[in-house]
Design a protein around this motif. Structure first.
Motif, PDB file in Angstrom:
ATOM      1  N   GLU A 188      17.441  -5.203   8.749  1.00  0.00           N
ATOM      2  CA  GLU A 188      17.349  -4.114   9.721  1.00  0.00           C
ATOM      3  C   GLU A 188      17.318  -2.744   9.052  1.00  0.00           C
ATOM      4  N   ASN A 189      17.842  -2.664   7.827  1.00  0.00           N
ATOM      5  CA  ASN A 189      17.991  -1.377   7.150  1.00  0.00           C
ATOM      6  C   ASN A 189      17.172  -1.274   5.870  1.00  0.00           C
ATOM      7  N   ALA A 190      16.241  -2.185   5.684  1.00  0.00           N
ATOM      8  CA  ALA A 190      15.477  -2.226   4.445  1.00  0.00           C
ATOM      9  C   ALA A 190      14.011  -2.519   4.737  1.00  0.00           C
ATOM     10  N   ILE A 191      13.207  -2.398   3.725  1.00  0.00           N
ATOM     11  CA  ILE A 191      11.811  -2.820   3.762  1.00  0.00           C
ATOM     12  C   ILE A 191      11.713  -4.169   3.062  1.00  0.00           C
ATOM     13  N   GLU A 192      11.098  -5.138   3.708  1.00  0.00           N
ATOM     14  CA  GLU A 192      10.798  -6.381   3.010  1.00  0.00           C
ATOM     15  C   GLU A 192       9.517  -6.140   2.203  1.00  0.00           C
ATOM     16  N   THR A 193       9.679  -6.071   0.903  1.00  0.00           N
ATOM     17  CA  THR A 193       8.574  -5.740   0.013  1.00  0.00           C
ATOM     18  C   THR A 193       7.538  -6.860   0.012  1.00  0.00           C
ATOM     19  N   THR A 194       6.287  -6.506   0.267  1.00  0.00           N
ATOM     20  CA  THR A 194       5.230  -7.517   0.308  1.00  0.00           C
ATOM     21  C   THR A 194       4.551  -7.710  -1.036  1.00  0.00           C
ATOM     22  N   ASP A 195       4.428  -6.606  -1.813  1.00  0.00           N
ATOM     23  CA  ASP A 195       3.685  -6.721  -3.053  1.00  0.00           C
ATOM     24  C   ASP A 195       4.087  -5.629  -4.028  1.00  0.00           C
ATOM     25  N   LEU A 196       3.802  -5.893  -5.287  1.00  0.00           N
ATOM     26  CA  LEU A 196       4.037  -4.951  -6.383  1.00  0.00           C
ATOM     27  C   LEU A 196       2.688  -4.655  -7.029  1.00  0.00           C
ATOM     28  N   ALA A 197       2.362  -3.365  -7.188  1.00  0.00           N
ATOM     29  CA  ALA A 197       1.053  -2.988  -7.727  1.00  0.00           C
ATOM     30  C   ALA A 197       1.211  -1.974  -8.846  1.00  0.00           C
ATOM     31  N   TYR A 198       0.432  -2.150  -9.905  1.00  0.00           N
ATOM     32  CA  TYR A 198       0.426  -1.256 -11.059  1.00  0.00           C
ATOM     33  C   TYR A 198      -0.885  -0.482 -11.113  1.00  0.00           C
ATOM     34  N   PHE A 199      -0.765   0.814 -11.451  1.00  0.00           N
ATOM     35  CA  PHE A 199      -1.921   1.703 -11.558  1.00  0.00           C
ATOM     36  C   PHE A 199      -1.806   2.527 -12.835  1.00  0.00           C
ATOM     37  N   ASN A 200      -2.941   2.952 -13.375  1.00  0.00           N
ATOM     38  CA  ASN A 200      -2.875   3.869 -14.510  1.00  0.00           C
ATOM     39  C   ASN A 200      -2.715   5.308 -14.008  1.00  0.00           C
ATOM     40  N   LYS A 201      -2.711   6.271 -14.919  1.00  0.00           N
ATOM     41  CA  LYS A 201      -2.458   7.673 -14.570  1.00  0.00           C
ATOM     42  C   LYS A 201      -3.593   8.291 -13.754  1.00  0.00           C
ATOM     43  N   PHE A 202      -4.719   7.577 -13.652  1.00  0.00           N
ATOM     44  CA  PHE A 202      -5.828   8.044 -12.823  1.00  0.00           C
ATOM     45  C   PHE A 202      -5.831   7.386 -11.447  1.00  0.00           C
ATOM     46  N   GLN A 255      -6.047   4.096 -10.963  1.00  0.00           N
ATOM     47  CA  GLN A 255      -6.818   2.849 -10.980  1.00  0.00           C
ATOM     48  C   GLN A 255      -5.873   1.651 -10.999  1.00  0.00           C
ATOM     49  N   ALA A 256      -6.099   0.695 -10.123  1.00  0.00           N
ATOM     50  CA  ALA A 256      -5.262  -0.503 -10.063  1.00  0.00           C
ATOM     51  C   ALA A 256      -5.659  -1.479 -11.161  1.00  0.00           C
ATOM     52  N   PHE A 257      -4.638  -2.054 -11.840  1.00  0.00           N
ATOM     53  CA  PHE A 257      -4.938  -3.080 -12.835  1.00  0.00           C
ATOM     54  C   PHE A 257      -4.093  -4.337 -12.681  1.00  0.00           C
ATOM     55  N   TRP A 258      -3.072  -4.307 -11.804  1.00  0.00           N
ATOM     56  CA  TRP A 258      -2.290  -5.518 -11.554  1.00  0.00           C
ATOM     57  C   TRP A 258      -1.682  -5.438 -10.163  1.00  0.00           C
ATOM     58  N   SER A 259      -1.712  -6.547  -9.444  1.00  0.00           N
ATOM     59  CA  SER A 259      -1.060  -6.631  -8.140  1.00  0.00           C
ATOM     60  C   SER A 259      -0.604  -8.058  -7.926  1.00  0.00           C
ATOM     61  N   GLU A 260       0.589  -8.207  -7.355  1.00  0.00           N
ATOM     62  CA  GLU A 260       1.101  -9.547  -7.077  1.00  0.00           C
ATOM     63  C   GLU A 260       1.966  -9.522  -5.830  1.00  0.00           C
ATOM     64  N   PRO A 261       1.945 -10.589  -5.031  1.00  0.00           N
ATOM     65  CA  PRO A 261       2.844 -10.663  -3.879  1.00  0.00           C
ATOM     66  C   PRO A 261       4.279 -10.825  -4.343  1.00  0.00           C
ATOM     67  N   ARG A 262       5.217 -10.441  -3.493  1.00  0.00           N
ATOM     68  CA  ARG A 262       6.640 -10.508  -3.859  1.00  0.00           C
ATOM     69  C   ARG A 262       7.427 -11.213  -2.757  1.00  0.00           C
ATOM     70  N   GLY A 263       8.594 -11.705  -3.137  1.00  0.00           N
ATOM     71  CA  GLY A 263       9.486 -12.332  -2.176  1.00  0.00           C
ATOM     72  C   GLY A 263       8.846 -13.487  -1.431  1.00  0.00           C
ATOM     73  N   ARG A 264       9.053 -13.532  -0.128  1.00  0.00           N
ATOM     74  CA  ARG A 264       8.508 -14.637   0.673  1.00  0.00           C
ATOM     75  C   ARG A 264       6.985 -14.645   0.679  1.00  0.00           C
ATOM     76  N   PHE A 265       6.385 -13.479   0.426  1.00  0.00           N
ATOM     77  CA  PHE A 265       4.924 -13.399   0.392  1.00  0.00           C
ATOM     78  C   PHE A 265       4.353 -14.054  -0.870  1.00  0.00           C
ATOM     79  N   ALA A 266       5.231 -14.291  -1.853  1.00  0.00           N
ATOM     80  CA  ALA A 266       4.832 -14.994  -3.071  1.00  0.00           C
ATOM     81  C   ALA A 266       5.244 -16.463  -3.029  1.00  0.00           C
TER      82      ALA A 266
END
Length: 412
Positions: free
Chosen positions: A63-77, A79-90
């Motif tokens: 009730e007091n949190a966000i259930e995180t769906t995914d983790l994503a990595y980007f460079n300084k511009f 640009q996405a280079f990695w994404s993965e589902p997290r928790g129950r979504f994984a």
């Protein structure tokens, strides 16, 4: 059997709840007069949520949190280079949550008051010293502000869960010295703003010399659709040698930070606007301590940041403290031999957490950020991303930190 717990933070309160659940008498002693919701956002990984679910807390956390769906990595511009589902979504049995540290501590504190009773939570009790004999441990307390003695407490064992500057650890290791400063400073804030990406994504942007982490930490939106976004800027600040003590409440130069990140305006996130929109920004030296060979001395042991303070990389600080509490309770279940149980706990958790501390020093999963920066400092095309290599780094960290999906999902 009675446990004395020094420290009413996330680790200490979780330990109190776990030990009470197996039938032990517990008293928690906290230095401050009033427990206040300090800090900003943290992540709870599935292995720690498993423990909190066992304690019956998953619904109120959700009730007091966000259930995180995914983790994503980007460079300084951006640009996405990695994404993965997290928790129950994984595919995990348990979710991953992003939550305000103070909110989680309040939930734990209120639950401890409910199940243990107010007499079992003693604030304004600063530990001065302790000793032990064949029968018991004796802890001596004082008012931290005045130094006046306010009595002593006896128990069967004592848990030092009193943070990176632990009094318990200091008495066990009087010559250890201060925390080890990493030459990196974290700048933390929260901003009410429009959500980015899918609204439940945790993002890592840049590289270890200049990084930004951002994620929402509360599901409620205001009338304009804004959410509370937690963000952490990580800068290598070699000249800031004065920052040797971790302090949640040291104000930072917000406008300097806006200027440093002025070019980080992506089509999915305006970083300088996010920094400028925070009510306050706090600087926090990224520090840890060298792993110990031993936590347990007879009837005394350590837990959480008192045992293994670590860099906040890989979302593991609070989660490892919760795992400590769970395993300690497991060791103390159905036994009257306190010292033997504490030694079993020691033998398992000391090497397990040391690996995480050292892996976090070696950048943990965020190693992939530096690899991409070193190879593609001017950006990359999608066909250049070394997906297999990045996957190996991420999976290796999950195994070290104890949340690889195959192992964790076998647990009940």
């Amino acid at each position: 059997m009675k446990a004395i717990i020094i420290g009413g933070g996330i680790g200490g309160l979780t330990a109190a709840l776990c030990l009470h659940k197996i039938g032990l008498e517990v008293t928690v002693f906290e230095s401050v007069k009033e427990v206040k919701p300090l800090g900003v956002g943290i992540n709870l990984l599935p292995h720690s949520v498993r423990v909190l679910t066992y304690l019956g807390l998953q619904p109120i956390i959700a009730e007091n949190a966000i259930e995180t769906t995914d983790l994503a990595y980007f460079n300084k511009f951006g640009q996405a280079f990695w994404s993965e589902p997290r928790g129950r979504f994984a595919g995990y049995k348990w979710p991953q949550f992003s939550i305000h540290r103070g909110t989680l501590q309040r939930i734990l504190f209120e639950e401890a008051l409910r199940v243990l009773g107010s007499e079992a939570i003693k604030t304004n009790h600063h530990l001065v010293s302790f000793e032990q004999n064949e029968q018991e441990v004796i802890a001596h307390f004082a008012d931290k502000e005045t130094g006046q003695s306010i009595g002593r407490e006896t128990g069967d064992f004592l848990i030092g869960a009193d943070g990176i500057n632990s009094v318990v650890r200091q008495q066990l290791y009087p010559n250890e010295g201060p925390p080890v400063y990493s030459s990196n400073v974290l700048y933390r804030g929260t901003t009410r703003m429009k959500p980015f990406l899918n609204g439940t994504t945790m993002v890592m942007v840049g590289h270890m010399g200049q990084k930004m982490v951002a994620y929402p930490i509360h599901p409620q939106r205001d009338a304009e659709g804004n959410m509370l976004i937690n963000w952490v800027a990580n800068l290598r600040e070699n000249d800031k040698v004065k920052l040797e003590v971790r302090d949640w409440n040291r104000a930072a130069d917000q406008q300097r930070l806006v200027k440093i990140y002025k070019n980080w305006m992506f089509d999915w996130l305006d970083v300088p606007a996010m920094i400028a929109g925070a009510n306050a920004v706090y600087e926090f030296p990224m520090s840890d301590r060298n792993p110990l060979e031993r936590w347990t001395f007879g009837r005394i042991t350590l837990l959480g940041d008192a045992a293994h303070p670590m860099y906040p990389i890989g979302s593991n600080g609070a989660s490892q403290a919760i795992l400590d509490a769970d395993y300690l309770a497991e060791c103390l279940t159905d036994t009257q031999n306190v010292m033997e149980a504490l030694q079993v706990y020691n033998n398992e958790r000391v090497p397990a957490t040391a690996k995480v501390v050292l892996q976090n020093r070696a950048k943990g999963p965020d190693e992939i950020m530096d690899r991409m920066e070193e190879r593609f400092p001017a950006g990359f095309s999608p066909d250049q991303i070394p997906h297999t290599e990045l996957e190996e780094v991420m999976n290796h960290y999950k195994k070290i930190a104890g949340f690889d999906i195959q192992t964790l999902n076998q647990k009940s």
